[in-house]
Design an enzyme around this catalytic site. Structure first.
Site, PDB file in Angstrom:
ATOM      1  N   ASP A 180      -3.506 -52.786 -25.499  1.00 55.47           N
ATOM      2  CA  ASP A 180      -4.686 -53.442 -26.079  1.00 55.47           C
ATOM      3  C   ASP A 180      -5.864 -52.488 -26.227  1.00 55.47           C
ATOM      4  O   ASP A 180      -6.987 -52.798 -25.854  1.00 55.47           O
ATOM      5  CB  ASP A 180      -5.093 -54.650 -25.220  1.00 55.47           C
ATOM      6  N   HIS A 340      -5.762 -66.561 -22.115  1.00 62.92           N
ATOM      7  CA  HIS A 340      -4.338 -66.569 -22.492  1.00 62.92           C
ATOM      8  C   HIS A 340      -3.448 -67.167 -21.402  1.00 62.92           C
ATOM      9  O   HIS A 340      -2.274 -66.826 -21.303  1.00 62.92           O
ATOM     10  CB  HIS A 340      -3.868 -65.138 -22.827  1.00 62.92           C
ATOM     11  N   HIS A 369      -7.161 -58.980 -21.210  1.00 62.97           N
ATOM     12  CA  HIS A 369      -7.961 -57.757 -21.118  1.00 62.97           C
ATOM     13  C   HIS A 369      -8.499 -57.556 -19.706  1.00 62.97           C
ATOM     14  O   HIS A 369      -9.707 -57.564 -19.451  1.00 62.97           O
ATOM     15  CB  HIS A 369      -9.082 -57.787 -22.163  1.00 62.97           C
TER      16      HIS A 369
HETATM   17 FE   FE2 Z   1      -2.989 -59.596 -27.547  1.00 60.43          FE
END
Ligand code: FE2
Length: 478
Positions: A180, A340, A369
């Site tokens: 990411d 998420h 993240h």
């Molecule tokens: Fe992603």
């Protein structure tokens, strides 16, 4: 705990008359404070690098190389199943030709070879790519430095890479792990910290590359700038790709309906070498590791191509040849972050039992993240009616690592679920990268490095014990 001791000291130093009057209320308060510190799980680090969103570096920070039609965005990845081929990819911005790569082994400059590339380009809304070249050079010697040249005249550029040792059970090898990343000032810090580590020989990339789709109309110039950004590593050592949601580039509102269009034009992987029917899932062997890359954003239900491929893949893994079995996928199956949360659950339901049955050592994910490492746990007993839906310690289970903390423009995922669940060993909302040093068939040293100011700070580390050859319990130093 420090907070609780401070409170106790405070109570003991109060005048006795006041303590007697307020005693019931003080006891309730003390119990509440004590309970607030109790967690079922491991360590939640409260170090936060910085909470505000990261800022993209300007496009001008990534100028193309000098010279007419100079080859740019050079990147390499393994080109076969065992490490004797390399896929060399680059872009020529103005003209198709030259479309050759010239290469030679170190010390054998008189024995140069040439390989032609296949050339492609694509259009995405109002963007037209340059000419994208992919050339697979084959039959390389193991453990050998090769030089390669692209372009001609004053625009010629030269690079080099080292092929891996021959596949074998005790071959040491060091991987970087990044996810990411994007192209912000924080991404740059992660990347520079990774570059400052001279041990790592290849990168396991767990998805979400350029974040072009976060820009208006999925500004595909950001795909170009990202490839220029990472070229100083990726032209010299292979990065192994896994797709994330930011590779989908689906935008029906501007007529872009083909998933993974920019990614699949720009990044080639050796999927046919592992009998895969799609570049979105494949496997490679490298040194003593067997690496399986999966797609969280392609069908994986029963009877689908990815499901069928993975089912046939596990029996092919020979732990006497490649003891370390590592799976890469983007959306984590175990994630105790509010961001998420549960998105990886459906893939967990489909594949977790295979991971446990086949004693996978590590499952590496991105998407969230932040950083998190699990205990060796499984949740494979649940069958709808038996209520056994709590993850339990399982020595055959992988460690799940979420490392989507490369530093992209969407910022940190800084809200963890509380209390920390028992399966979570360590978690922290910071940007960083990890290094996996495989020593032999039984031991590997893993360290996550947090970005902090001007240096990479090791914040979580662990001696990993191989599940097949040495299935003992690891003890965290966190
Ligand atoms: Fe992603």
């Amino acid at each position: 705990m420090l907070l609780q001791l401070n409170n106790l000291v405070f109570f003991l130093t109060m005048p006795s008359a006041i303590v007697a009057k307020l005693w019931p209320a003080l006891m309730v308060l003390f119990l509440v404070v004590c309970c607030a510190g109790v967690s079922n799980g491991g360590v939640t680090s409260h170090y936060v690098r910085k909470p505000e969103a990261s800022v993209c570096m300007p496009k001008a920070a990534f100028p193309p190389p000098q010279g007419f039609n100079a080859p740019e965005q050079v990147h390499i990845t393994q080109g076969d199943h065992v490490g004797r081929s390399m896929i060399i990819s680059w872009v020529t911005p103005m003209e198709k030709y030259p479309n050759t790569v010239t290469y030679w082994a170190e010390g054998k400059g008189k024995d140069k070879h040439k390989k032609h590339s296949s050339i492609k380009f694509y259009r995405y809304f109002n963007y037209t790519s340059g000419y994208i070249h992919h050339a697979t050079i084959k039959r390389l010697e193991y453990n050998t430095r090769y030089f390669y040249e692209l372009g001609n005249g004053k625009a010629t550029r030269q690079f080099f890479f080292t092929t891996p040792p021959k596949v074998g059970p005790d071959v040491p090898y060091t991987f970087g792990i990044i996810g990411d990343m994007g192209q912000t000032y924080d991404s740059n810090q992660t990347f520079e910290h990774y570059m400052s580590n001279t041990k790592a020989q290849a990168v396991l990339y767990v998805g979400d590359l350029s974040y072009a789709d976060d820009h208006p109309y999925h500004d595909n110039v950001r795909w170009d700038t990202w490839a220029r950004f990472v070229e100083k590593s990726n032209a010299y050592q292979p990065w192994f790709w896994t797709v994330g949601n930011h590779e989908l580039d689906l935008a029906p509102e501007i007529g872009e309906n083909k998933p993974f269009k920019p990614y699949t034009h720009r990044y080639h992987v050796p999927y046919r070498a592992s009998k895969s029917t799609s570049p979105l899932w494949y496997s490679i062997k490298r040194a003593s590791a067997y690496i399986i890359c999966l797609s969280s954003y392609s069908a994986y239900g029963k009877y689908t191509a990815q499901y069928n491929w993975l089912k046939q893949e596990f029996p092919k893994v020979n732990r006497a040849e490649t003891p370390w079995l590592i799976v890469l996928l983007h959306s984590p199956m175990y994630n105790s972050n509010n961001y998420h949360y549960m998105e990886g659950e459906s893939m967990r339901v489909m594949f977790e039992s295979w991971f446990v049955e086949n004693k996978v050592d590590l499952v590496l994910s991105g998407h969230v993240h932040a950083y998190e490492r699990s205990e060796r746990i499984s949740n494979v007993k649940y069958n709808i009616t038996d209520r056994l839906c709590t993850p339990v310690k399982n020595p055959s289970a992988p460690i799940y690592i979420t490392i989507g903390d490369g530093g992209n423009m969407e910022g940190l995922a800084d809200r963890f679920t509380e209390p920390q669940p028992s399966y979570s060993a360590f978690r922290e909302a910071s940007f960083g990268h990890a290094i996996l040093e495989i020593k032999n068939r039984t031991h590997a040293y893993y360290a996550w490095n947090r970005n902090q100011d001007n240096e990479a700070v090791m914040a979580d580390s662990l001696w990993l014990y191989n599940r097949y050859w040495y299935p003992q319990e690891e003890h965290s130093s966190a």
